[in-house]
Design a protein around this motif. Structure first.
Motif, short mmCIF file in Angstrom:
data_model
loop_
_atom_site.label_atom_id
_atom_site.label_comp_id
_atom_site.label_asym_id
_atom_site.label_seq_id
_atom_site.Cartn_x
_atom_site.Cartn_y
_atom_site.Cartn_z
N ALA A 127 0.85 -1.20 0.00
CA ALA A 127 0.00 0.00 0.00
C ALA A 127 0.88 1.24 0.00
O ALA A 127 2.09 1.17 0.23
CB ALA A 127 -0.93 0.01 1.21
N LEU A 128 0.25 2.39 -0.26
CA LEU A 128 0.95 3.67 -0.25
C LEU A 128 1.02 4.20 1.18
O LEU A 128 0.00 4.28 1.88
CB LEU A 128 0.22 4.68 -1.14
CG LEU A 128 0.30 4.39 -2.65
CD1 LEU A 128 -0.66 5.28 -3.42
CD2 LEU A 128 1.74 4.56 -3.15
N PRO A 138 -5.70 5.88 3.31
CA PRO A 138 -6.93 5.48 2.63
C PRO A 138 -7.07 6.26 1.32
O PRO A 138 -6.45 7.33 1.15
CB PRO A 138 -8.02 5.87 3.63
CG PRO A 138 -7.43 6.98 4.43
CD PRO A 138 -5.96 6.68 4.52
N LYS A 139 -7.88 5.76 0.40
CA LYS A 139 -8.02 6.40 -0.91
C LYS A 139 -8.45 7.86 -0.79
O LYS A 139 -8.07 8.70 -1.60
CB LYS A 139 -9.03 5.62 -1.76
CG LYS A 139 -8.53 4.23 -2.18
CD LYS A 139 -9.58 3.49 -2.99
CE LYS A 139 -9.10 2.10 -3.38
NZ LYS A 139 -10.14 1.34 -4.13
N SER A 140 -9.24 8.16 0.23
CA SER A 140 -9.76 9.52 0.39
C SER A 140 -8.67 10.54 0.70
O SER A 140 -8.88 11.74 0.57
CB SER A 140 -10.82 9.55 1.50
OG SER A 140 -10.24 9.16 2.74
N LYS A 153 1.70 10.24 -6.53
CA LYS A 153 0.61 10.26 -5.56
C LYS A 153 1.15 10.88 -4.27
O LYS A 153 2.20 10.47 -3.78
CB LYS A 153 0.09 8.85 -5.29
CG LYS A 153 -0.54 8.19 -6.52
CD LYS A 153 -1.80 8.94 -6.97
CE LYS A 153 -2.47 8.25 -8.15
NZ LYS A 153 -3.66 9.01 -8.61
N VAL A 154 0.41 11.86 -3.73
CA VAL A 154 0.88 12.54 -2.53
C VAL A 154 -0.18 12.46 -1.43
O VAL A 154 -1.36 12.21 -1.68
CB VAL A 154 1.24 14.03 -2.80
CG1 VAL A 154 2.29 14.14 -3.88
CG2 VAL A 154 0.00 14.83 -3.18
N CYS A 155 0.27 12.71 -0.20
CA CYS A 155 -0.61 12.73 0.96
C CYS A 155 -1.42 14.03 0.96
O CYS A 155 -0.85 15.12 0.81
CB CYS A 155 0.22 12.62 2.25
SG CYS A 155 -0.73 12.89 3.76
N ALA A 156 -2.72 13.91 1.14
CA ALA A 156 -3.58 15.10 1.13
C ALA A 156 -3.28 16.03 2.30
O ALA A 156 -3.55 17.23 2.23
CB ALA A 156 -5.04 14.67 1.18
N ILE A 157 -2.71 15.49 3.38
CA ILE A 157 -2.40 16.31 4.56
C ILE A 157 -1.03 16.97 4.43
O ILE A 157 -0.88 18.16 4.67
CB ILE A 157 -2.47 15.46 5.84
CG1 ILE A 157 -3.92 14.99 6.08
CG2 ILE A 157 -1.96 16.24 7.05
CD1 ILE A 157 -4.08 14.02 7.22
N HIS A 158 -0.02 16.18 4.05
CA HIS A 158 1.36 16.70 4.02
C HIS A 158 1.81 17.19 2.65
O HIS A 158 2.86 17.83 2.54
CB HIS A 158 2.34 15.62 4.51
CG HIS A 158 2.28 15.37 5.98
ND1 HIS A 158 1.45 14.42 6.54
CD2 HIS A 158 2.92 15.97 7.01
CE1 HIS A 158 1.61 14.44 7.85
NE2 HIS A 158 2.48 15.36 8.17
N LEU A 164 5.42 3.42 -1.81
CA LEU A 164 4.78 2.12 -1.98
C LEU A 164 5.56 1.09 -1.17
O LEU A 164 6.72 0.83 -1.44
CB LEU A 164 4.74 1.72 -3.45
CG LEU A 164 4.01 0.41 -3.76
CD1 LEU A 164 2.53 0.51 -3.42
CD2 LEU A 164 4.21 -0.01 -5.23
N LEU A 165 4.92 0.57 -0.14
CA LEU A 165 5.57 -0.42 0.72
C LEU A 165 4.95 -1.79 0.51
O LEU A 165 3.73 -1.93 0.40
CB LEU A 165 5.43 -0.02 2.20
CG LEU A 165 6.11 1.28 2.65
CD1 LEU A 165 5.99 1.42 4.17
CD2 LEU A 165 7.58 1.30 2.24
N GLN A 166 5.80 -2.79 0.44
CA GLN A 166 5.33 -4.17 0.34
C GLN A 166 6.09 -4.98 1.39
O GLN A 166 7.32 -5.05 1.37
CB GLN A 166 5.60 -4.75 -1.05
CG GLN A 166 5.06 -6.16 -1.22
CD GLN A 166 5.24 -6.68 -2.65
OE1 GLN A 166 6.09 -6.18 -3.38
NE2 GLN A 166 4.43 -7.65 -3.04
N GLU A 167 5.35 -5.53 2.36
CA GLU A 167 5.97 -6.26 3.45
C GLU A 167 5.11 -7.44 3.86
O GLU A 167 3.90 -7.47 3.62
CB GLU A 167 6.12 -5.35 4.69
CG GLU A 167 7.13 -4.22 4.55
CD GLU A 167 7.28 -3.42 5.85
OE1 GLU A 167 8.19 -2.62 5.93
OE2 GLU A 167 6.45 -3.63 6.77
N LYS A 168 5.76 -8.38 4.53
CA LYS A 168 5.03 -9.42 5.24
C LYS A 168 4.87 -8.92 6.67
O LYS A 168 5.86 -8.69 7.37
CB LYS A 168 5.80 -10.74 5.23
CG LYS A 168 5.08 -11.85 5.99
CD LYS A 168 5.85 -13.16 5.99
CE LYS A 168 5.10 -14.22 6.80
NZ LYS A 168 5.85 -15.51 6.85
#
Length: 528
Positions: A127-128, A138-140, A153-158, A164-168
């Motif tokens: 997820a981002l 979240p998408k919003s 893609k940027v954070c609406a707040i910052h 993009l992180l992918q982890e177990k």
């Protein structure tokens, strides 16, 4: 069973990636006013604040400054965050750090319980992620970047690019608590406040909850997952637990039972963590949910949320160095409707300081005490027969105190101060109308002079008690000058719900000179 007289109040714990600005101080002052009021009301009050020191943001900041994250946190806590509390007269009972042993051991116990009870599982996740929010967004709250971040893609707040992180990771089965959360919001409509915040939370949960990733493997600055040390705890899952680890969760059952559940003050940008994730965690652990989660608005500067990264942050001492801590506390609690966004301006601060504090409250106090000194030898005068005007002041004092207490119970600090300020304005009007300086010229009017000045003096005594949680320095000076310290005891020990009980100051009480409570401020404008 919860302690019915308990008032456990928390602020968010703040990231130590930078020094505090007035947005942080605003939250601290609001919590402090509430805590001081409840203490004076005789409630079993405990006020907790502290710092959030784990996570990727702290690790990156420390690395950029060439030190280990714990060393960075130690430096910021001692040089910036704890001094802030002294600067603005915060009366916290405890200060927790997420690097405290008591916290780390409590987090491990909580996690182990959730794991043992089947609320945690392992899974893959992609997820981002916003490092500033320390959150998978979240998408919003994901928007298209502009300018240098165009195409990202940027954070609406910052307004900064997401990673993009992918982890177990290990996941908390938060989705299983969707129905229980909705039932909570329905059964306890005041659980989340104000109403706008509650509506936002309900709408979010109704859209459907996903399970929450609660561990990270891409860095190691955090509390290890107790059954798998290759993972560290997600910083928000760690941080939220400060509210219970600070009062003995897993270590001191008696203290925990005495204090919990809490009242949480949070900024609206972290509402979802406190009103959705946190109660779900508590439900899973078999603990009571908080009493209330109150989300206040943002402080805006030039129409934008206060932010160090956007260079809109103002250091609290920039205000206190000129206006003092009482003015700082009063301004932010009075000028902003608590629960809504509010704009800060130097012009409004200066205007309110002069009109409301210096000319309104400060001048009232100095005039009354000066007349007592001049006409009654610095003693509290004796009251004679009460007129309708005198009774109106006494009755307003009672009404203002009662309404202020009700507003405090509802977290409406600005309305509580407004109710108390009715008495300030009424007393100023009363003195103007009664003209004690004219009464003093006629020996036959001396009983009336005594009544007028006793009424004004008792009004000041009521104001000192009611305003002590807001402006503790000025009210402390006034309390001593009134002679109340010597005869009634310490100001912060007065039962605030009895503040308007009339006649506490005995006639003949010796009074002291009063220094100017709110000195004239020379600004660039006034000195021209």
């Amino acid at each position: 069973m919860a302690n019915p007289s308990s008032f456990f109040l928390t602020t968010p714990i703040f990231y130590v990636n930078d020094a505090p600005h007035i947005g942080h101080a605003y939250t601290e002052v609001a919590a402090d006013v509430l805590a001081r009021w409840h203490r004076q009301a005789g409630d079993d009050t405990w006020f907790l604040t502290g710092t959030d020191e784990h996570g990727q943001k702290i690790l990156r900041t420390a690395t950029a400054n060439g030190v280990a994250p714990k060393e960075w946190a130690d430096r910021l806590v001692e040089s910036a965050w704890k001094p802030l509390l002294d600067l603005i007269d915060i009366s916290n009972d405890d200060f927790i750090r997420t690097t405290d042993e008591r916290h780390e051991s409590g987090v491990a116990k909580f996690l182990q319980k959730l794991h043992d009870d089947g609320h945690v599982y392992a899974g893959e996740f992609e997820a981002l992620y916003c490092v500033g929010c320390e959150e998978f967004k979240p998408k919003s709250e994901i928007v298209d970047g502009a300018g240098e971040f165009a195409g990202q893609k940027v954070c609406a707040i910052h307004s900064k690019p997401l990673e993009l992180l992918q982890e177990k990771n290990y996941f908390f089965k938060m989705s299983a608590f969707q129905d229980r959360l909705l039932a909570l919001f329905e059964e306890r409509p005041d659980f989340v406040q104000p109403a706008s915040a509650r509506n936002e939370v309900v709408a979010f949960v109704q859209q459907g909850l996903e399970d929450l990733s609660i561990s990270r493997t891409s860095f190691d600055w955090g509390i290890p997952i107790p059954w798998d040390s290759s993972h560290v705890t997600y910083v928000w899952f760690d941080a939220l637990l400060n509210y219970v680890t600070a009062i003995g969760y897993g270590q001191d059952d008696e203290e925990f039972a005495r204090r919990w559940p809490a009242n949480h003050l949070v900024g609206k940008d972290i509402l979802r963590f406190h009103a959705v994730i946190w109660p779900a965690m508590l439900m899973a652990a078999g603990l009571e949910v908080p009493k209330h989660v109150f989300a206040h608005g943002w402080l805006l500067v030039g129409g934008e949320k206060m932010s160090k990264s956007k260079l809109t942050g103002i250091a609290p001492n920039e205000i206190t160095d000129t206006f003092g801590s009482d003015a700082f506390r009063y301004y932010f609690m009075r000028a902003i409707s608590f629960g809504h966004d509010g704009s800060f301006s130097w012009e409004d601060l200066a205007a309110r300081y002069q009109a409301e504090l210096a000319n309104g409250f400060g001048n009232l106090a100095s005039r009354v005490l000066a007349m007592n000194a001049k006409y009654f030898g610095s003693q509290v005068p004796e009251a004679g027969e009460e007129s309708a005007a005198d009774a109106a002041i006494r009755e307003l004092a009672s009404s203002a105190a009662e309404r202020a207490d009700a507003h405090i119970e509802a977290f409406a600090i600005h309305e509580a101060i407004a109710a108390i300020w009715e008495l300030v304005d009424a007393l100023n009007g009363y003195i103007t109308e009664q003209e004690p300086w004219a009464l003093a010229k006629d020996p036959e009017q001396r009983p009336r002079l005594g009544t007028v000045l006793y009424t004004a003096t008792e009004g000041l005594r009521v104001l000192a008690e009611l305003l002590a949680p807001v402006v503790p320095v000025a009210t402390g000076k006034l309390w001593a000058a009134l002679g109340a310290e010597a005869t009634l005891g310490a100001l912060d020990e007065q039962p605030i719900r009895d503040a308007a009980v009339w006649g506490k100051l005995a006639p003949g009480t010796e009074q002291q000179p009063l220094a100017v409570l709110f000195p004239r401020i020379e600004t660039d404008e006034t000195s021209k």
